[in-house]
Design a protein around this motif. Structure first.
Motif, short mmCIF file in Angstrom:
data_model
loop_
_atom_site.label_atom_id
_atom_site.label_comp_id
_atom_site.label_asym_id
_atom_site.label_seq_id
_atom_site.Cartn_x
_atom_site.Cartn_y
_atom_site.Cartn_z
N PRO A 195 0.79 -1.24 0.00
CA PRO A 195 0.00 0.00 0.00
C PRO A 195 0.82 1.29 0.00
O PRO A 195 0.27 2.36 0.27
CB PRO A 195 -0.79 -0.13 1.30
CG PRO A 195 0.18 -0.80 2.23
CD PRO A 195 0.90 -1.81 1.36
N PHE A 196 2.12 1.19 -0.30
CA PHE A 196 2.95 2.40 -0.31
C PHE A 196 3.01 2.96 -1.74
O PHE A 196 2.96 2.20 -2.71
CB PHE A 196 4.34 2.08 0.23
CG PHE A 196 4.29 1.48 1.61
CD1 PHE A 196 3.97 2.27 2.71
CD2 PHE A 196 4.51 0.13 1.80
CE1 PHE A 196 3.88 1.71 3.97
CE2 PHE A 196 4.43 -0.43 3.07
CZ PHE A 196 4.10 0.36 4.16
N PRO A 197 3.13 4.28 -1.87
CA PRO A 197 3.03 4.91 -3.20
C PRO A 197 4.19 4.52 -4.11
O PRO A 197 5.34 4.41 -3.69
CB PRO A 197 3.06 6.41 -2.88
CG PRO A 197 2.71 6.52 -1.44
CD PRO A 197 3.24 5.27 -0.80
N ALA A 198 3.87 4.36 -5.39
CA ALA A 198 4.87 4.10 -6.42
C ALA A 198 4.31 4.59 -7.75
O ALA A 198 3.10 4.51 -7.99
CB ALA A 198 5.21 2.61 -6.49
N ALA B 16 -1.72 4.47 -4.45
CA ALA B 16 -1.75 4.13 -3.02
C ALA B 16 -1.80 5.38 -2.15
O ALA B 16 -1.47 6.49 -2.58
CB ALA B 16 -0.52 3.29 -2.67
N VAL B 17 -2.21 5.22 -0.90
CA VAL B 17 -2.29 6.25 0.13
C VAL B 17 -3.03 7.50 -0.39
O VAL B 17 -2.45 8.57 -0.53
CB VAL B 17 -0.90 6.64 0.66
CG1 VAL B 17 -1.01 7.44 1.96
CG2 VAL B 17 -0.04 5.42 0.90
N PRO B 18 -4.32 7.36 -0.67
CA PRO B 18 -5.09 8.53 -1.14
C PRO B 18 -5.09 9.68 -0.15
O PRO B 18 -5.30 10.84 -0.54
CB PRO B 18 -6.50 7.97 -1.36
CG PRO B 18 -6.55 6.68 -0.60
CD PRO B 18 -5.15 6.15 -0.62
N ALA B 19 -4.84 9.40 1.14
CA ALA B 19 -4.80 10.47 2.14
C ALA B 19 -3.72 11.51 1.83
O ALA B 19 -3.83 12.67 2.25
CB ALA B 19 -4.56 9.88 3.53
N LEU C 43 9.68 4.78 -6.05
CA LEU C 43 9.03 4.02 -4.99
C LEU C 43 9.21 4.75 -3.67
O LEU C 43 10.34 5.07 -3.28
CB LEU C 43 9.63 2.61 -4.89
CG LEU C 43 9.73 1.79 -6.18
CD1 LEU C 43 10.36 0.43 -5.89
CD2 LEU C 43 8.36 1.61 -6.82
N LEU C 44 8.11 5.01 -2.98
CA LEU C 44 8.17 5.65 -1.67
C LEU C 44 8.08 4.58 -0.59
O LEU C 44 7.07 3.87 -0.49
CB LEU C 44 7.03 6.67 -1.51
CG LEU C 44 7.05 7.88 -2.45
CD1 LEU C 44 5.94 8.86 -2.07
CD2 LEU C 44 8.40 8.58 -2.44
N HIS C 45 9.13 4.48 0.22
CA HIS C 45 9.19 3.50 1.30
C HIS C 45 8.96 4.20 2.64
O HIS C 45 9.39 5.35 2.81
CB HIS C 45 10.57 2.82 1.32
CG HIS C 45 10.88 2.04 0.09
ND1 HIS C 45 10.57 0.71 -0.05
CD2 HIS C 45 11.48 2.41 -1.07
CE1 HIS C 45 10.98 0.28 -1.23
NE2 HIS C 45 11.52 1.30 -1.88
#
Length: 263
Positions: A109-112, A127-130, A247-249
């Motif tokens: 669920p992490f943004p990419a 991912a992560v619409p917030a 990729l955001l970790h």
């Protein structure tokens, strides 16, 4: 024929000289690297000699000129371009798209996302619409530009807690790209970013650790991400050379648990 309003077109010699000067190389240094005489290179740059296709490609390789601009050099000298430049949705990219889509899906669920040379999002795992709540709708219309999304006052900027650091980071990245590519669209983006209101330095933001996280306030809490970039090695296609996976970790335990709970 009236030529008063014709735009002057740079010759192959002028273009090569421009790239050599952009790379801060002397004629002698480039000639030694490319295995040609400095006299012949001088004749090419001044138009007294016409370079063959192999020499153009050899000089372009030594000057680390992007594939798109290598094609432009060839065309300016009367040769056909040699590097393909297909759309990312072409069947030729089926295998590459499969790799990209698998990577994006596995990173949730992490943004990419996959970005092009102008930092526009080509594909994303959404991912992560917030992260994007409260962002001006215009900034979320395709093509979404990552730098504009983060730094624009109508984007994430009001909630990015280390905005000064990221502003400096993106400005430095754009300047390096412009130095490498001479891309006028990137120059326009840089001018736009420099005109945004906001912090112009990160002196009040102490840095810690080997990488700078993107720290953003959301309804899930204060989230912190480390960005990792992947490019395709040995690209022989213009389009493939110009895309990158971002990729955001999660940079801390809270971010990881908050995002996992919300997914």
């Amino acid at each position: 024929m009236d030529t008063r309003f014709q735009t002057a077109v740079a010759s192959i010699g002028e273009l090569l000289r421009g790239w050599r000067e952009r790379r801060a190389l002397s004629q002698l240094a480039l000639a030694l690297q490319a295995g040609v005489s400095s006299r012949h290179l001088s004749f090419v740059e001044t138009g007294r000699a016409q370079p063959g296709r192999d020499l153009i490609l050899r000089l372009a390789e030594e000057l680390d000129i992007p594939l798109r601009e290598r094609n432009a050099l060839l065309v300016s000298a009367g040769f056909a371009p040699v590097f393909e430049a297909g759309a990312f949705d072409d069947p030729a990219f089926d295998g590459i798209r499969a790799i990209v889509d698998l990577t994006l899906a596995r990173h949730k669920p992490f943004p990419a996302y996959l970005i092009d040379r102008h930092w526009n999002i080509v594909r994303s795992n959404a991912a992560v619409p917030a992260l994007y709540e409260g962002v001006d709708a215009a900034l979320l219309r395709p093509p979404i530009n990552v730098i504009r999304l983060v730094l624009h006052p109508g984007g994430l900027a009001p909630r990015v807690l280390n905005l000064g650091t990221w502003r400096l980071h993106y400005v430095a990245m754009l300047r390096r790209q412009i130095q490498m590519t001479a891309d006028p669209q990137l120059e326009h983006l840089l001018r736009e970013v420099l005109a945004y209101p906001g912090p112009t330095d990160s002196g009040h933001e102490p840095l810690a650790g080997p990488a700078v996280p993107l720290i953003i306030q959301t309804r899930l809490g204060r989230l912190s991400f480390i960005s990792a970039t992947t490019v395709f090695g040995s690209a022989a296609d213009v389009t493939l050379e110009e895309v990158a996976l971002e990729l955001l970790h999660p940079a801390d335990a809270f971010t990881e648990s908050a995002v996992l709970r919300a997914s």
